[in-house]
Design a protein around this motif. Sequence first.
Motif, PDB file in Angstrom:
ATOM      1  N   ARG A 204      44.012  13.979  40.251  1.00 31.56           N
ATOM      2  CA  ARG A 204      44.833  13.454  41.343  1.00 31.56           C
ATOM      3  C   ARG A 204      46.282  13.922  41.268  1.00 31.56           C
ATOM      4  N   TRP A 205      46.828  14.005  40.064  1.00 36.20           N
ATOM      5  CA  TRP A 205      48.263  14.223  39.904  1.00 36.20           C
ATOM      6  C   TRP A 205      48.550  15.606  39.325  1.00 36.20           C
ATOM      7  N   LEU A 221      56.204  14.821  40.354  1.00 35.97           N
ATOM      8  CA  LEU A 221      54.777  14.540  40.450  1.00 35.97           C
ATOM      9  C   LEU A 221      54.322  14.771  41.878  1.00 35.97           C
ATOM     10  N   ALA A 222      53.190  15.448  42.023  1.00 37.61           N
ATOM     11  CA  ALA A 222      52.569  15.623  43.330  1.00 37.61           C
ATOM     12  C   ALA A 222      51.236  14.886  43.319  1.00 37.61           C
ATOM     13  N   ASP A 223      51.019  14.032  44.296  1.00 34.62           N
ATOM     14  CA  ASP A 223      49.778  13.276  44.433  1.00 34.62           C
ATOM     15  C   ASP A 223      48.857  14.053  45.380  1.00 34.62           C
ATOM     16  N   LEU A 224      47.818  14.674  44.816  1.00 33.98           N
ATOM     17  CA  LEU A 224      46.939  15.512  45.622  1.00 33.98           C
ATOM     18  C   LEU A 224      46.111  14.706  46.610  1.00 33.98           C
ATOM     19  N   SER A 225      46.030  13.390  46.400  1.00 31.71           N
ATOM     20  CA  SER A 225      45.298  12.545  47.339  1.00 31.71           C
ATOM     21  C   SER A 225      46.130  12.197  48.569  1.00 31.71           C
ATOM     22  N   GLN A 226      47.421  12.547  48.534  1.00 31.87           N
ATOM     23  CA  GLN A 226      48.321  12.208  49.643  1.00 31.87           C
ATOM     24  C   GLN A 226      49.194  13.407  50.010  1.00 31.87           C
ATOM     25  N   GLY A 228      50.125  15.898  48.524  1.00 35.47           N
ATOM     26  CA  GLY A 228      50.671  16.636  47.397  1.00 35.47           C
ATOM     27  C   GLY A 228      52.124  17.030  47.499  1.00 35.47           C
ATOM     28  N   GLN A 229      52.968  16.245  48.182  1.00 36.13           N
ATOM     29  CA  GLN A 229      54.397  16.553  48.235  1.00 36.13           C
ATOM     30  C   GLN A 229      55.055  16.128  46.924  1.00 36.13           C
ATOM     31  N   PRO A 230      55.734  17.036  46.214  1.00 34.73           N
ATOM     32  CA  PRO A 230      56.339  16.689  44.923  1.00 34.73           C
ATOM     33  C   PRO A 230      57.393  15.591  45.068  1.00 34.73           C
ATOM     34  N   ARG A 231      57.384  14.668  44.121  1.00 30.70           N
ATOM     35  CA  ARG A 231      58.320  13.541  44.112  1.00 30.70           C
ATOM     36  C   ARG A 231      59.065  13.523  42.780  1.00 30.70           C
ATOM     37  N   LEU A 232      60.386  13.504  42.835  1.00 36.55           N
ATOM     38  CA  LEU A 232      61.219  13.502  41.642  1.00 36.55           C
ATOM     39  C   LEU A 232      60.998  12.220  40.851  1.00 36.55           C
ATOM     40  N   ILE A 233      60.765  12.339  39.538  1.00 31.19           N
ATOM     41  CA  ILE A 233      60.588  11.157  38.692  1.00 31.19           C
ATOM     42  C   ILE A 233      61.638  11.063  37.588  1.00 31.19           C
ATOM     43  N   THR A 234      62.543  12.037  37.508  1.00 29.09           N
ATOM     44  CA  THR A 234      63.558  12.006  36.444  1.00 29.09           C
ATOM     45  C   THR A 234      64.963  12.184  37.009  1.00 29.09           C
ATOM     46  N   PRO A 235      65.392  11.358  37.955  1.00 30.18           N
ATOM     47  CA  PRO A 235      66.770  11.489  38.452  1.00 30.18           C
ATOM     48  C   PRO A 235      67.756  11.240  37.313  1.00 30.18           C
ATOM     49  N   HIS A 236      68.838  12.003  37.287  1.00 32.22           N
ATOM     50  CA  HIS A 236      69.806  11.839  36.200  1.00 32.22           C
ATOM     51  C   HIS A 236      71.142  12.428  36.617  1.00 32.22           C
ATOM     52  N   PHE A 245      54.587  16.813  28.373  1.00 36.00           N
ATOM     53  CA  PHE A 245      53.673  16.915  27.241  1.00 36.00           C
ATOM     54  C   PHE A 245      52.215  16.810  27.688  1.00 36.00           C
ATOM     55  N   ASP A 246      51.841  15.704  28.340  1.00 36.98           N
ATOM     56  CA  ASP A 246      50.434  15.501  28.659  1.00 36.98           C
ATOM     57  C   ASP A 246      50.279  14.270  29.544  1.00 36.98           C
ATOM     58  N   PHE A 247      49.193  14.254  30.303  1.00 36.02           N
ATOM     59  CA  PHE A 247      48.749  13.007  30.916  1.00 36.02           C
ATOM     60  C   PHE A 247      47.891  12.253  29.900  1.00 36.02           C
ATOM     61  N   THR A 248      47.869  10.944  30.004  1.00 42.53           N
ATOM     62  CA  THR A 248      46.980  10.166  29.146  1.00 42.53           C
ATOM     63  C   THR A 248      45.539  10.370  29.616  1.00 42.53           C
ATOM     64  N   PRO A 249      44.558  10.229  28.716  1.00 44.59           N
ATOM     65  CA  PRO A 249      43.169  10.548  29.066  1.00 44.59           C
ATOM     66  C   PRO A 249      42.614   9.758  30.238  1.00 44.59           C
ATOM     67  N   GLU A 250      43.101   8.537  30.446  1.00 45.39           N
ATOM     68  CA  GLU A 250      42.576   7.730  31.544  1.00 45.39           C
ATOM     69  C   GLU A 250      43.386   7.929  32.832  1.00 45.39           C
ATOM     70  N   SER A 251      44.300   8.899  32.819  1.00 46.98           N
ATOM     71  CA  SER A 251      45.112   9.241  33.996  1.00 46.98           C
ATOM     72  C   SER A 251      45.991   8.093  34.468  1.00 46.98           C
ATOM     73  N   SER A 252      46.473   7.298  33.544  1.00 44.02           N
ATOM     74  CA  SER A 252      47.342   6.182  33.926  1.00 44.02           C
ATOM     75  C   SER A 252      48.817   6.481  33.726  1.00 44.02           C
ATOM     76  N   ALA A 253      49.137   7.506  32.922  1.00 39.97           N
ATOM     77  CA  ALA A 253      50.541   7.761  32.606  1.00 39.97           C
ATOM     78  C   ALA A 253      50.754   9.232  32.294  1.00 39.97           C
ATOM     79  N   LEU A 254      52.014   9.652  32.441  1.00 35.61           N
ATOM     80  CA  LEU A 254      52.454  10.983  32.044  1.00 35.61           C
ATOM     81  C   LEU A 254      53.378  10.834  30.838  1.00 35.61           C
ATOM     82  N   ILE A 255      53.124  11.625  29.796  1.00 36.00           N
ATOM     83  CA  ILE A 255      53.997  11.631  28.624  1.00 36.00           C
ATOM     84  C   ILE A 255      54.919  12.840  28.737  1.00 36.00           C
ATOM     85  N   PHE A 256      56.227  12.610  28.612  1.00 36.93           N
ATOM     86  CA  PHE A 256      57.193  13.694  28.735  1.00 36.93           C
ATOM     87  C   PHE A 256      58.330  13.480  27.747  1.00 36.93           C
TER      88      PHE A 256
END
Length: 650
Positions: A204-205, A221-226, A228-236, A245-256
Motif C-alpha cells: 500500500r505504501w 509517503l505515497a498511499d497507492l490505494s489513494q 499515490g500522491q506523496p505526502r511529507l512526513i518529516t517537516p523541519h 530504514f524499513d517498514f515493519t512486517p505488519e505494515s503498521s509503521a515506517l522506521i527511519f
Amino acid sequence: MTRSQARLSACLASSILLALGTGTVAVSAPNPEASAAKPAAYTAAQFFETTEHWLVGGSGLAFSPDGRWVLMSSDQSGVFNAYAVPVNGGDPVALTTSTTNPVQALSWLPTDERILVITDNGGGGLTRVSVRELDGSLRDLTPPDRVSSNLLGWSGDRSTIWLTATAQDKRTPDLLAIDPVTYESRLVFQNPGMLIEAVSPDGRWVALRRQAGSADSDLYLADLSQAGQPRLITPHVGMVRHKVFDFTPESSALIFSSDGAGEFERAYRYDLANGVITEELKGDWDVIAAHFSPSGRYRVSAFNADARTEMTVTDMTTGAPLVLKGVPAGDIGAMRFRHDEGQVAFTVSSSTSPADVFVADLTTGETQKLTHALSPAMKADDLVEAVVVHYQGEGGVTIPANLYRPKGASASAPAAGVVMVHGGPGGQARRDYSPIIQHLVNHGYAVLAVNNRGSSGYGKTFFRMDNRAHGEADLRDVVAGGQWLRNQDWIADDQVAVMGASYGGYLALAAATFHPQAFEAAIDIFGVANWTRTLDEAARLPESRRTALYDEMGDPATDDERHRRISPLFHAANIVKPLLVVQGANDPRVLQVESDDLVAAVRANGTPVEYIVFPDEGHGFRRRENRVTAQEAYLRFLDHHVRSPSASEY
C-alpha cells in the motif's frame, strides 16, 4: 543510487555485539615494541586471491525455499558471480559463470531455485535485473522501454517483485510490479523526481526521500490505494538528514533515521495509521540500520561506532539480545533471516579478516562458518589491525584516522608512510579489511587512513564542515595527516606519499597541486581533476542527487570561479612531485578525458607521471586481474619514488 548499484560499482551493547575495543589513541601510535616480528611478505596476487563475499541485500531472500542454501556473490573466479553456499557446509556452487562483467546475486525466488541477479555491462552504471532460470539461462526482467532497473524488494506474501526502473527520457526510476511466475510488469508508481526507498509489505505504501542538500532531506509517503500522491512526513526547520530504514512486517509503521535531535542520527517509528512519531533507538553514534525479521520477532539494529559496526539483534518478545556462540572478533554485518526464522546468515570481518559468511541456529545459538575468504597462502597473524588515532586539524578540529603500522617498524628501522584518503565527499575510512592497505603495510609502508572533516560518522557538525569548501580545509587535514606521520619517530620523515580513489583521488591530486612539497609522491585513482566539467556533467543526474551534489560542491552556474580555483587541471604547473594516475575508460563519473588532460599538463612540467588506463573498467575495479595490476603498480611506484634505495625490504 540504490544499495545494489552502490555495491556493484564498490546498536547498543548486547551478547551478539562483539566486544571490540576502539583502540583510540590521543596522539601517539602504539608501543614501538608491540609488533616487532617481521611478517612473511606476500604478493599483490596473493592478497587479491583473498575472496570477497557479499550476502544478498536486505531487499532479497538469502535462504533458498528449502533452507538448504544461502545466496551470496563472490569473486572467487576473478569476476563477481552468484553462488549458493550449503548451509550444512561444503564448497559454494557457482550459479552464474561470467568471465567479463560482474553478476551480483539479489534474491532467491520464493518457490524454487531460480534467483534474481543484477548486471552492469562495462561499468557504465546502467544496471539490469535478470532472473536466472532453472536451466541456468538469464532472462532480463527490465521492460524494453527502460534503460536500467534495480531490485527494491518483495511484497510480504512474496507474490510480487518490486523493481525500480528508469525510462530513456527520465532521470529518476519509477516503481514497477513484476509477476514472479509470468514475468509480466506493470507500472504502480510514477516517480515525481524523488528517491524511491521502500514499499510496505502489504503493497500500500511507498516511502520516498527528497534531497534538499547533502545534509538536508525529507521523507514522503505515497498511499497507492489513494492515487499515490506523496505526502511529507518529516517537516523541519534548518538542515536535518532523514533516511528510510524499513517498514515493519505488519505494515503498521515506517522506521527511519533523523539527526534533528542532536549530533548523531537516531531511529524513529512513524505510525501509518495516525502519523505519530516515536523514538525507536539512540546512542552515542549514528544509527545506521534498523530492520526486522519476517515475522517481526527480531529487530536488527546497528551503530557506526568509531568506523566500526556495532550490531544488536533483539528478541522483541522478551526485549533481550540474541545470544550466538562462537562468533569471532570483528564486525557483524548483513544479518539475513530464514523465512521461518529458524536460522540467520551473517558476515563477520575485521581489519585482518575479509568478510566470511556464517549461519547460526536461533534455537541453540550454535554458529557455523561457511566460507574461508582469506587466501590459504596467507596467515592472519601477518596482517595488521587498524588502530584509531587523532590529530589536530585546522582551527583545532580533531581529525580521526585509522593507523596501520608495519610490524618491525621502529625508530631504528623507520617505515615509509602513505596517507590514504577515502572517497565521497562524505565517505568514511572504515576499520575493515582492505587488501590495498594490507599489501602496502605488508611491504613496509605505514598507512594513515584519514577521516578528514566532511567525513560521515562523527556527527553532523563535522560532516558539514566541508560544504562548498572542498579542496580547502579538508585538504589541509590530509596534509596535516602527512605531518603527523612524519612526527612519529618510527616513520622516515622524508618518505611519505598520499593516495586516494574517487574524491580521495581528487584530494591526493589537490595535495600534489596546492601543497606541492607536502608529499614525496601522489597516487590518483579515478579522481576528479576538473570540477567544472564534472559538475556540468552532473546536470544529467536525477534531481535529488544533483541537488545534494550542488549543495555540497556548489552550483556551476554561480560557483564556477571557485570550481576552477580548486581544480588541479587548471594549476597542473604546480605539480612537481612524481604522480601515478589510474583511470577506467568507461568511468561515467570521472571521464577519461579529465585524466588525459591532466597527465598531458603534468608531463609538460617535466614531472615523472605514470598513467594506467583500464579499457574494461568504470568507476572502480570489477575484475581481479585489474585489481592485481593496479596494486602492483602502486607498490612499484612507491618503491621507486618514495622509499629510499637503502631502506630495508619488508
